[in-house]
Enzyme design. Structure first.
Site, PDB file in Angstrom:
ATOM      1  N   CYS A  89       0.835  -1.207   0.000  1.00  0.00           N
ATOM      2  CA  CYS A  89       0.000   0.000   0.000  1.00  0.00           C
ATOM      3  C   CYS A  89       0.868   1.255   0.000  1.00  0.00           C
ATOM      4  CB  CYS A  89      -0.977   0.001   1.160  1.00  0.00           C
ATOM      5  SG  CYS A  89      -0.291  -0.449   2.764  1.00  0.00           S
ATOM      6  N   GLY A  90       1.972   1.197  -0.745  1.00  0.00           N
ATOM      7  CA  GLY A  90       2.833   2.360  -0.883  1.00  0.00           C
ATOM      8  C   GLY A  90       3.502   2.743   0.429  1.00  0.00           C
TER       9      GLY A  90
END
Length: 296
Positions: A89-90
């Site tokens: 998720c970055g």
């Protein structure tokens, strides 16, 4: 030709990865829609309750509700860190962890050195990072709280936090979480959960909110303050949950686009190598034919 085979294998591998990231993006988008609806419906209600609570506390001057607004010397600190259970998720988890580390380093370095900083990690990623720090204490009972998130589960945790503060086990409780703005933007926030403080507007206001209490101030606030704090904690969980899905959707979309660019580049290399191989074969054939003609 071996080189061409390697490129074909790599194109196939990247194509498979692209299909996975595309599927993960669709799943995240589906979850984001539900999570976004929940937080957008909850936020106005929660913000109004917080405004009421701040105004009440500023107008009472500590007369009632002092249990949760009483300031003590900050010896024992509890920091609630809300992260996700999964990655991909970055920079979502790393930014929350960075905010928590900054809070500890800048505000509670002395308490940490004395062994008086406790972390309640919601989400495996936060716990996996901080568990290596031997100077911190941990509460591990609620790491998987985000799985099947509901108000009842959230209320049980927030009630335990209020009880711990009321019993003077902790002098201050902080929340570190991601505030959802939109799918592409999350605001990484640090908020004081307890003791409850009047809002900045109520502090600077010259006029105090004039409330009529019925049946009486003490009984009403005894019921109202815990409910507002339960709502505030649940809102932080919903914010973080929606932020996680938004960050994952954006990260998977970026990964899908990067895979598409890589496939395009690999196909150009493959075609160039294939053309060079064909040209080489043609030259070999022409050269062989010319040699045969010379012999003839």
């Amino acid at each position: 030709m071996a080189n061409l085979k390697e490129i074909r294998i790599r194109i196939g591998s990247v194509n498979t990865t692209q299909q996975i990231t595309k599927a993960m993006k669709l799943v995240a988008a589906s979850k984001l829609k539900r999570a976004q609806d929940r937080i957008l419906q909850m936020r106005p209600y929660s913000e109004k309750l917080n405004e009421i609570l701040s105004n009440l506390l500023s107008s009472m001057e500590g007369e009632a509700g002092a249990t949760f607004s009483k300031k003590r010397e900050e010896k024992n600190v509890l920091i609630v860190v809300l992260t996700s259970d999964k990655g991909l998720c970055g920079g979502f988890n790393s930014n929350i962890i960075k905010a928590a580390r900054k809070l500890i380093t800048e505000n509670y370095a002395a308490q940490k050195k004395a062994g008086n900083v406790t972390l309640l990690c919601v989400g495996k990623k936060g716990y996996d990072f901080f568990k290596k720090d031997t100077e911190l204490r941990f509460i591990n009972d609620h790491i998987s709280l985000m799985a099947g998130l509901s108000f009842d589960k959230s209320q049980a945790v927030s009630q335990s936090l209020m009880n711990a503060f009321a019993d003077a086990k902790y002098d201050v409780i902080e929340l570190v979480y991601a505030k959802f703005k939109n799918a592409a933007t999350q605001l990484y926030s640090v908020e004081r959960f307890l003791p409850v403080e009047p809002s900045a507007d109520s502090k600077t206001s010259k006029t105090k909110a004039d409330y009529i209490f019925e049946p009486n101030k003490e009984l009403l606030l005894e019921e109202l303050v815990p409910k507002i704090l339960n709502t505030q904690f649940y809102k932080a969980l919903l914010d973080t949950n929606a932020s996680e899905h938004g960050a994952r959707m954006v990260a998977m979309e970026s990964a899908t686009n990067n895979a598409n660019d890589l496939i395009r580049s690999l196909k150009i290399v493959y075609n160039r190598e294939r053309q060079a191989a064909i040209t080489k074969e043609i030259l070999e054939i022409v050269g062989g034919a010319a040699a045969l003609e010379d012999k003839g």
